[in-house]
Design a protein around this motif. Structure first.
Motif, PDB file in Angstrom:
ATOM      1  N   ALA A 201       0.829  -1.205   0.000  1.00  0.00           N
ATOM      2  CA  ALA A 201       0.000   0.000   0.000  1.00  0.00           C
ATOM      3  C   ALA A 201       0.862   1.254   0.000  1.00  0.00           C
ATOM      4  CB  ALA A 201      -0.935  -0.007   1.211  1.00  0.00           C
ATOM      5  N   LYS A 202       1.934   1.239   0.775  1.00  0.00           N
ATOM      6  CA  LYS A 202       2.835   2.392   0.798  1.00  0.00           C
ATOM      7  C   LYS A 202       3.479   2.591  -0.569  1.00  0.00           C
ATOM      8  CE  LYS A 202       5.715   2.379   4.247  1.00  0.00           C
ATOM      9  NZ  LYS A 202       6.627   1.811   5.262  1.00  0.00           N
ATOM     10  N   GLN A 203       3.919   1.494  -1.170  1.00  0.00           N
ATOM     11  CA  GLN A 203       4.590   1.582  -2.458  1.00  0.00           C
ATOM     12  C   GLN A 203       3.623   2.001  -3.571  1.00  0.00           C
ATOM     13  OE1 GLN A 203       7.247  -1.571  -4.967  1.00  0.00           O
ATOM     14  NE2 GLN A 203       7.570  -1.559  -2.760  1.00  0.00           N
ATOM     15  N   ALA A 204       2.401   1.499  -3.505  1.00  0.00           N
ATOM     16  CA  ALA A 204       1.411   1.788  -4.541  1.00  0.00           C
ATOM     17  C   ALA A 204       0.692   3.111  -4.313  1.00  0.00           C
ATOM     18  CB  ALA A 204       0.384   0.666  -4.593  1.00  0.00           C
ATOM     19  N   ALA A 205       0.876   3.700  -3.131  1.00  0.00           N
ATOM     20  CA  ALA A 205       0.164   4.926  -2.752  1.00  0.00           C
ATOM     21  C   ALA A 205      -1.358   4.711  -2.813  1.00  0.00           C
ATOM     22  CB  ALA A 205       0.577   6.105  -3.614  1.00  0.00           C
ATOM     23  N   LYS A 206      -1.794   3.559  -2.297  1.00  0.00           N
ATOM     24  CA  LYS A 206      -3.216   3.240  -2.207  1.00  0.00           C
ATOM     25  C   LYS A 206      -3.564   2.960  -0.738  1.00  0.00           C
ATOM     26  CE  LYS A 206      -4.188   3.363  -6.643  1.00  0.00           C
ATOM     27  NZ  LYS A 206      -4.485   2.222  -7.533  1.00  0.00           N
ATOM     28  N   PRO A 207      -4.777   3.310  -0.298  1.00  0.00           N
ATOM     29  CA  PRO A 207      -5.145   3.073   1.098  1.00  0.00           C
ATOM     30  C   PRO A 207      -5.354   1.598   1.403  1.00  0.00           C
ATOM     31  CG  PRO A 207      -7.017   3.904  -0.146  1.00  0.00           C
ATOM     32  CD  PRO A 207      -5.832   3.981  -1.070  1.00  0.00           C
ATOM     33  N   LEU A 208      -5.309   1.286   2.694  1.00  0.00           N
ATOM     34  CA  LEU A 208      -5.542  -0.071   3.183  1.00  0.00           C
ATOM     35  C   LEU A 208      -6.982  -0.231   3.652  1.00  0.00           C
ATOM     36  CD1 LEU A 208      -2.310  -0.321   5.320  1.00  0.00           C
ATOM     37  CD2 LEU A 208      -2.877  -1.965   3.526  1.00  0.00           C
ATOM     38  N   VAL A 209      -7.588  -1.379   3.347  1.00  0.00           N
ATOM     39  CA  VAL A 209      -8.872  -1.767   3.925  1.00  0.00           C
ATOM     40  C   VAL A 209      -8.562  -2.802   4.996  1.00  0.00           C
ATOM     41  CG1 VAL A 209     -11.117  -2.816   3.519  1.00  0.00           C
ATOM     42  CG2 VAL A 209     -10.111  -1.305   1.790  1.00  0.00           C
ATOM     43  N   ILE A 210      -8.748  -2.411   6.262  1.00  0.00           N
ATOM     44  CA  ILE A 210      -8.266  -3.224   7.383  1.00  0.00           C
ATOM     45  C   ILE A 210      -9.420  -3.904   8.121  1.00  0.00           C
ATOM     46  CG2 ILE A 210      -7.158  -3.108   9.652  1.00  0.00           C
ATOM     47  CD1 ILE A 210      -5.283  -1.036   8.517  1.00  0.00           C
ATOM     48  N   HIS A 211      -9.249  -5.207   8.303  1.00  0.00           N
ATOM     49  CA  HIS A 211     -10.132  -6.051   9.106  1.00  0.00           C
ATOM     50  C   HIS A 211      -9.385  -6.371  10.387  1.00  0.00           C
ATOM     51  CE1 HIS A 211     -12.720  -9.791   9.704  1.00  0.00           C
ATOM     52  NE2 HIS A 211     -11.666 -10.069  10.451  1.00  0.00           N
ATOM     53  N   THR A 212      -9.977  -6.070  11.539  1.00  0.00           N
ATOM     54  CA  THR A 212      -9.358  -6.452  12.808  1.00  0.00           C
ATOM     55  C   THR A 212     -10.426  -7.035  13.712  1.00  0.00           C
ATOM     56  OG1 THR A 212      -8.020  -5.710  14.695  1.00  0.00           O
ATOM     57  CG2 THR A 212      -9.586  -4.120  13.792  1.00  0.00           C
ATOM     58  N   ARG A 213     -10.170  -8.254  14.207  1.00  0.00           N
ATOM     59  CA  ARG A 213     -11.113  -8.936  15.083  1.00  0.00           C
ATOM     60  C   ARG A 213     -10.338  -9.674  16.163  1.00  0.00           C
ATOM     61  NH1 ARG A 213     -15.733 -13.442  13.374  1.00  0.00           N
ATOM     62  NH2 ARG A 213     -17.137 -13.032  15.123  1.00  0.00           N
ATOM     63  N   SER A 214     -10.618  -9.328  17.405  1.00  0.00           N
ATOM     64  CA  SER A 214      -9.921  -9.933  18.553  1.00  0.00           C
ATOM     65  C   SER A 214      -8.413  -9.764  18.432  1.00  0.00           C
ATOM     66  CB  SER A 214     -10.278 -11.428  18.679  1.00  0.00           C
ATOM     67  OG  SER A 214     -11.668 -11.607  18.792  1.00  0.00           O
ATOM     68  N   SER A 215      -7.978  -8.674  17.816  1.00  0.00           N
ATOM     69  CA  SER A 215      -6.552  -8.511  17.510  1.00  0.00           C
ATOM     70  C   SER A 215      -6.147  -7.038  17.427  1.00  0.00           C
ATOM     71  CB  SER A 215      -6.239  -9.176  16.163  1.00  0.00           C
ATOM     72  OG  SER A 215      -7.056  -8.621  15.132  1.00  0.00           O
ATOM     73  N   ALA A 216      -6.896  -6.148  18.058  1.00  0.00           N
ATOM     74  CA  ALA A 216      -6.687  -4.717  17.843  1.00  0.00           C
ATOM     75  C   ALA A 216      -5.286  -4.260  18.242  1.00  0.00           C
ATOM     76  CB  ALA A 216      -7.741  -3.916  18.602  1.00  0.00           C
ATOM     77  N   ALA A 217      -4.777  -4.751  19.373  1.00  0.00           N
ATOM     78  CA  ALA A 217      -3.460  -4.301  19.833  1.00  0.00           C
ATOM     79  C   ALA A 217      -2.377  -4.664  18.826  1.00  0.00           C
ATOM     80  CB  ALA A 217      -3.145  -4.902  21.199  1.00  0.00           C
ATOM     81  N   ASP A 218      -2.410  -5.898  18.316  1.00  0.00           N
ATOM     82  CA  ASP A 218      -1.416  -6.311  17.325  1.00  0.00           C
ATOM     83  C   ASP A 218      -1.622  -5.580  15.996  1.00  0.00           C
ATOM     84  OD1 ASP A 218       0.054  -7.948  18.931  1.00  0.00           O
ATOM     85  OD2 ASP A 218      -0.487  -9.825  17.920  1.00  0.00           O
ATOM     86  N   THR A 219      -2.879  -5.322  15.627  1.00  0.00           N
ATOM     87  CA  THR A 219      -3.136  -4.599  14.382  1.00  0.00           C
ATOM     88  C   THR A 219      -2.473  -3.230  14.424  1.00  0.00           C
ATOM     89  OG1 THR A 219      -5.235  -5.749  14.040  1.00  0.00           O
ATOM     90  CG2 THR A 219      -4.928  -3.674  12.869  1.00  0.00           C
ATOM     91  N   LEU A 220      -2.656  -2.511  15.516  1.00  0.00           N
ATOM     92  CA  LEU A 220      -2.049  -1.188  15.647  1.00  0.00           C
ATOM     93  C   LEU A 220      -0.528  -1.288  15.742  1.00  0.00           C
ATOM     94  CD1 LEU A 220      -4.604   0.382  18.142  1.00  0.00           C
ATOM     95  CD2 LEU A 220      -4.307   1.003  15.729  1.00  0.00           C
ATOM     96  N   ARG A 221      -0.045  -2.305  16.449  1.00  0.00           N
ATOM     97  CA  ARG A 221       1.404  -2.464  16.593  1.00  0.00           C
ATOM     98  C   ARG A 221       2.078  -2.715  15.242  1.00  0.00           C
ATOM     99  NH1 ARG A 221       4.600  -6.785  16.734  1.00  0.00           N
ATOM    100  NH2 ARG A 221       2.850  -8.243  16.961  1.00  0.00           N
ATOM    101  N   VAL A 222       1.520  -3.635  14.458  1.00  0.00           N
ATOM    102  CA  VAL A 222       2.112  -3.937  13.152  1.00  0.00           C
ATOM    103  C   VAL A 222       2.025  -2.722  12.233  1.00  0.00           C
ATOM    104  CG1 VAL A 222       1.928  -5.386  11.092  1.00  0.00           C
ATOM    105  CG2 VAL A 222       1.721  -6.413  13.365  1.00  0.00           C
ATOM    106  N   LEU A 223       0.908  -2.021  12.280  1.00  0.00           N
ATOM    107  CA  LEU A 223       0.798  -0.783  11.491  1.00  0.00           C
ATOM    108  C   LEU A 223       1.914   0.193  11.849  1.00  0.00           C
ATOM    109  CD1 LEU A 223      -2.982   0.241  11.317  1.00  0.00           C
ATOM    110  CD2 LEU A 223      -1.463  -0.236   9.386  1.00  0.00           C
ATOM    111  N   ASP A 224       2.146   0.363  13.137  1.00  0.00           N
ATOM    112  CA  ASP A 224       3.189   1.288  13.574  1.00  0.00           C
ATOM    113  C   ASP A 224       4.573   0.821  13.141  1.00  0.00           C
ATOM    114  OD1 ASP A 224       1.310   2.930  14.724  1.00  0.00           O
ATOM    115  OD2 ASP A 224       1.657   2.239  16.771  1.00  0.00           O
TER     116      ASP A 224
END
Length: 265
Positions: free
Chosen positions: A121-144
């Protein structure tokens, strides 16, 4: 006019009724919809919908809860994201809801898949469509860890806490609400909406799933997104037309869609 920011029209139960679904969308004043890809094996079908129908758009990606499917690399995702009418990378993210006896540590394959999508997404300059379920802390951590704020995107079908929503918005993301927001037991989501800036809110159906009240339990379609809009509008105390205009503008801004109504004028 309404925009459905997330639907699955390539799924058999909807694809086989596509002419009727498109007619129902027109009748319901749903002028655009984003068709979401969940595995590489379906990308051609999803993309074909967007090529053949001017009111539809496509994404490319592999759902976090889809196992034993072909894994794309960054280069493939970037190449496909550059095709006409592909507006985002995803549906991607993390889902720890069905561990099936495994530990969170065992889900490293999901985290690696998510990292691949963020890098693309960063390379293509396109936004991400994010699914997060029972995993919010890791989702934010990996994004960071991957600099996901450089891509931006949306946390779709949001059911997490206010803390997670505000953390996502701080990172430049939008929050999308599905028919769940209309359910009787979803008061927490309606309360959450009051805390969010309107310019960061999207609406979606996630059809064929999660039909809003009064169609709960039936097959969902993009024509039902006005009912999601009404539930959101009621929660924040706005007239439905104002909520529809705001969320449509937000969706067009995020995915760089044309303004159909403005162009027609």
């Amino acid at each position: 006019m309404f925009v459905d920011s997330h639907c699955h029209l390539s799924f058999p139960e909807l694809k086989q009724r596509l002419p009727d679904i498109l007619a129902d969308m027109r009748h319901a004043q749903v002028e655009q919809a984003i068709c979401i890809c969940t595995q590489m094996e379906e990308f051609e079908d999803v993309h074909a919908l967007a090529i053949e129908h001017p009111q539809l758009w496509s994404t490319v990606g592999v759902h976090p809860d889809t196992e034993d499917m072909r894994e794309p690399d960054v280069a493939e995702l970037v190449r496909l994201a550059a095709l006409p009418r592909v507006v985002a990378i995803g549906e991607t993210g993390l889902d720890y809801y069905r561990l099936n006896g495994r530990s969170i540590a065992d889900m490293e394959w999901q985290r690696e898949r998510f990292r691949t999508h963020i890098r693309a997404a960063k390379q293509a300059a396109k936004p991400l469509v994010i699914h997060t379920r029972s995993s919010a802390a890791d989702t934010l951590r990996v994004l960071d860890e991957e600099g996901g704020e450089q891509a931006g995107g949306v946390f779709h079908c949001f059911t997490e806490t206010a803390e997670v929503a505000l953390a996502a918005i701080e990172r430049g993301y939008y929050i999308s609400f599905s028919g769940i927001v209309s359910f009787k037991n979803a008061q927490d989501l309606r309360d959450l909406l009051k805390l969010l800036p309107l310019d960061r809110v999207l609406i979606e159906t996630d059809s064929p799933y999660l039909a809003p009240v009064p169609f709960r339990g039936k097959t969902n379609t993009p024509a039902y997104v006005p009912h999601v809009a009404k539930a959101v509008a009621d929660a924040v105390g706005l007239p439905v037309p104002e909520l529809a205009a705001a969320t449509s503008a937000n969706t067009r801004r995020l995915f760089k869609l044309p303004d159909v109504a403005r162009d027609a004028a």
